[in-house]
Write a protein that holds these residues in place. Structure first.
Motif, short mmCIF file in Angstrom:
data_model
loop_
_atom_site.label_atom_id
_atom_site.label_comp_id
_atom_site.label_asym_id
_atom_site.label_seq_id
_atom_site.Cartn_x
_atom_site.Cartn_y
_atom_site.Cartn_z
N LEU A 259 0.81 -1.22 0.00
CA LEU A 259 0.00 0.00 0.00
C LEU A 259 0.83 1.26 0.00
CD1 LEU A 259 -2.87 -1.01 2.44
CD2 LEU A 259 -2.95 -0.87 -0.04
N GLY A 260 1.95 1.28 0.68
CA GLY A 260 2.76 2.49 0.74
C GLY A 260 2.22 3.46 1.76
N SER A 261 2.97 4.54 1.96
CA SER A 261 2.58 5.54 2.95
C SER A 261 1.64 6.56 2.32
CB SER A 261 3.82 6.24 3.51
OG SER A 261 4.55 6.85 2.46
N GLY A 262 1.15 7.46 3.16
CA GLY A 262 0.21 8.47 2.68
C GLY A 262 -1.13 8.33 3.37
N SER A 263 -2.20 8.50 2.64
CA SER A 263 -3.54 8.34 3.20
C SER A 263 -4.38 7.48 2.27
CB SER A 263 -4.22 9.69 3.43
OG SER A 263 -4.41 10.35 2.20
N ALA A 264 -5.39 6.86 2.82
CA ALA A 264 -6.29 6.01 2.05
C ALA A 264 -7.72 6.33 2.45
CB ALA A 264 -5.98 4.54 2.27
N THR A 265 -8.65 5.96 1.60
CA THR A 265 -10.07 6.15 1.88
C THR A 265 -10.66 4.86 2.42
OG1 THR A 265 -10.27 7.76 0.08
CG2 THR A 265 -12.30 6.79 0.89
N LEU A 266 -11.40 4.97 3.49
CA LEU A 266 -12.04 3.82 4.11
C LEU A 266 -13.53 3.85 3.77
CD1 LEU A 266 -11.60 1.40 6.02
CD2 LEU A 266 -12.11 2.93 7.93
N LEU A 267 -14.03 2.75 3.21
CA LEU A 267 -15.41 2.68 2.76
C LEU A 267 -16.14 1.50 3.37
CD1 LEU A 267 -14.71 3.10 -1.07
CD2 LEU A 267 -15.51 4.91 0.46
N ALA A 268 -17.44 1.66 3.59
CA ALA A 268 -18.35 0.54 3.80
C ALA A 268 -19.10 0.40 2.49
CB ALA A 268 -19.29 0.82 4.97
N ALA A 269 -18.58 -0.45 1.61
CA ALA A 269 -19.05 -0.50 0.23
C ALA A 269 -20.28 -1.37 0.09
CB ALA A 269 -17.93 -1.02 -0.67
N ALA A 270 -21.22 -0.90 -0.71
CA ALA A 270 -22.43 -1.67 -1.00
C ALA A 270 -22.10 -2.86 -1.89
CB ALA A 270 -23.47 -0.79 -1.66
N ALA A 271 -22.82 -3.96 -1.71
CA ALA A 271 -22.60 -5.14 -2.54
C ALA A 271 -23.31 -4.98 -3.88
CB ALA A 271 -23.14 -6.38 -1.81
N PRO A 272 -22.81 -5.65 -4.91
CA PRO A 272 -23.46 -5.57 -6.23
C PRO A 272 -24.91 -6.02 -6.22
CG PRO A 272 -21.27 -6.55 -6.41
CD PRO A 272 -21.57 -6.46 -4.94
N TRP A 273 -25.25 -6.92 -5.27
CA TRP A 273 -26.63 -7.41 -5.22
C TRP A 273 -27.54 -6.52 -4.36
CZ3 TRP A 273 -22.42 -10.00 -3.09
CH2 TRP A 273 -22.33 -10.00 -1.71
N GLN A 274 -27.06 -5.32 -4.04
CA GLN A 274 -27.86 -4.37 -3.27
C GLN A 274 -28.13 -3.14 -4.13
OE1 GLN A 274 -25.11 -3.99 0.08
NE2 GLN A 274 -26.45 -5.22 1.37
N PRO A 275 -29.02 -3.24 -5.13
CA PRO A 275 -29.27 -2.09 -6.02
C PRO A 275 -29.84 -0.90 -5.26
CG PRO A 275 -30.94 -3.80 -6.30
CD PRO A 275 -29.88 -4.39 -5.43
N GLY A 276 -29.40 0.27 -5.65
CA GLY A 276 -29.88 1.49 -5.02
C GLY A 276 -29.07 1.92 -3.82
N ARG A 277 -28.16 1.09 -3.37
CA ARG A 277 -27.32 1.47 -2.24
C ARG A 277 -25.99 2.01 -2.74
NH1 ARG A 277 -27.17 -2.76 2.83
NH2 ARG A 277 -29.27 -2.38 3.62
N GLY A 278 -25.55 3.08 -2.12
CA GLY A 278 -24.24 3.62 -2.45
C GLY A 278 -23.23 3.27 -1.38
N ASP A 279 -21.97 3.46 -1.70
CA ASP A 279 -20.91 3.25 -0.72
C ASP A 279 -20.97 4.33 0.36
OD1 ASP A 279 -20.16 1.22 -2.39
OD2 ASP A 279 -18.43 2.27 -3.24
N ILE A 280 -20.59 3.99 1.55
CA ILE A 280 -20.51 4.94 2.66
C ILE A 280 -19.04 5.28 2.88
CG2 ILE A 280 -20.97 5.38 5.09
CD1 ILE A 280 -23.23 3.35 4.94
N ASN A 281 -18.70 6.54 2.69
CA ASN A 281 -17.33 6.99 2.88
C ASN A 281 -17.12 7.28 4.37
OD1 ASN A 281 -14.88 8.41 3.00
ND2 ASN A 281 -15.16 9.27 0.96
N LEU A 282 -16.21 6.53 4.98
CA LEU A 282 -15.95 6.69 6.41
C LEU A 282 -14.76 7.58 6.69
CD1 LEU A 282 -16.57 3.02 7.62
CD2 LEU A 282 -18.17 4.94 7.51
N GLY A 283 -14.26 8.24 5.65
CA GLY A 283 -13.16 9.18 5.85
C GLY A 283 -11.82 8.56 5.49
N SER A 284 -10.77 9.28 5.80
CA SER A 284 -9.43 8.85 5.43
C SER A 284 -8.72 8.24 6.63
CB SER A 284 -8.61 10.02 4.88
OG SER A 284 -8.45 11.01 5.89
N VAL A 285 -7.74 7.41 6.33
CA VAL A 285 -6.87 6.83 7.35
C VAL A 285 -5.43 7.06 6.92
CG1 VAL A 285 -8.48 5.09 8.22
CG2 VAL A 285 -7.08 4.57 6.21
N LYS A 286 -4.56 7.25 7.88
CA LYS A 286 -3.15 7.49 7.59
C LYS A 286 -2.44 6.16 7.40
CE LYS A 286 0.90 10.01 9.30
NZ LYS A 286 1.43 10.85 10.40
#
Length: 301
Positions: A73-100
């Protein structure tokens, strides 16, 4: 028209592409629960990467982290998501912010709040996703856990956390027992706090030495105050002895009014100064505890 086409090309060219995703095949997904009285772990192995795990220590809420077998992964920052499954139409990913991020074996630790939302998302069929974009070339590395078979593992994890001690060593290694009344007897709150410490000592035999420092306010003369601080420290020591702690494991000192927490200018402050400070330590078997030296220091304090 040509200008619009060129503009669209420019937009797409600026979007980072996902270069690689680490994810275990659906049929190979497994969740593991391990733990004891001090820590519970809920983990999912990730093929060719390492593991993703929720870790809850005694006295704390869970955090989420990755353990990597290499520096993917390397250093820096990354985005943490609670991602919707493909079988869950109409749901979007939830962005939980960044992590170092870092280059070590544990690239990041989430906050307790982020971990709680990831667990709630898994129960809803969402996937924890860590997406890290490199600064060179705009490519990304994505790590994804899947919610398959999570509910049963989560139930086992809850059973583990129910057995955790109320506090961990960092929380319990230093404590203060107050004597709000002008006496030497332990009140109910003091006994309750001491009971928590005693339970920890029983669970972790590597914590094998206790230092007790008794204190008083300035309401009496020097000799009286020193005696009161001694008797308060002895009251705490006697409690630990009833819980199976050997006297040779305890160092006792008493200081009278010499080290107030706050100025002895009113009744509330004097009540705060009437106390015994407790410090727990791990002493190596070949390292003698400083009982005699501490007793001499107490006698001349």
């Amino acid at each position: 028209m040509r200008q619009r086409y060129l503009a669209l090309l420019s937009v797409f060219a600026s979007l980072p592409a996902v270069a690689i995703t680490f994810q275990t095949r659906l049929e190979s997904i497994e969740w593991k629960v391990e733990g004891d009285k001090f820590e519970c772990r809920l983990t999912q192995p990730i093929t060719d990467f390492g593991v993703g795990e929720f870790v809850r220590r005694a006295g704390e809420q869970a955090t989420f982290r990755l353990k990597a077998s290499g520096s993917m992964l390397g250093s820096g920052s990354a985005t943490l998501l609670a991602a919707a499954a493909p079988w869950q139409p109409g749901r979007g990913d939830i962005n939980l912010g960044s992590v170092k991020m870092s280059n070590g074996g544990i690239p990041f630790n989430s906050s307790q709040g982020q971990a709680g939302r990831l667990m709630a998302g898994l129960l809803e069929g969402r996937s924890p996703v860590i997406r890290h974009y490199s600064q060179e070339g705009g490519s990304a590395v994505e790590v994804r856990l899947l919610p398959v078979r999570f509910n049963k593992a989560f139930s086992d994890y809850q059973a583990c956390t129910a057995k955790l001690l109320p506090m961990n060593f960092e929380q319990v290694k230093q404590a203060q027992i107050g004597f709000p009344g002008n006496g030497v007897d332990l009140d109910a709150p003091a006994r309750a706090k001491l009971q928590v410490i005693a339970e920890f000592l029983k669970a972790d035999p590597t914590v094998n030495h206790i230092e007790l420092d008794g204190h008083s306010d300035n309401s009496g003369n020097r000799l009286t105050n020193r005696d009161m601080s001694r008797r308060r420290a002895l009251a705490v020591m006697d409690f630990f002895k009833t819980q199976g702690v050997q006297e040779k494991q305890i160092t006792l000192r008493f200081h009278g009014e010499r080290y107030p927490l706050v100025p002895n200018t009113n009744a509330a402050n004097r009540a705060r100064n009437r106390r015994v400070n407790i410090q727990l330590e791990r002493v190596a078997p070949d390292e003698p505890a400083p009982v005699a030296a501490a007793s001499n220091a107490a006698a001349t304090s």
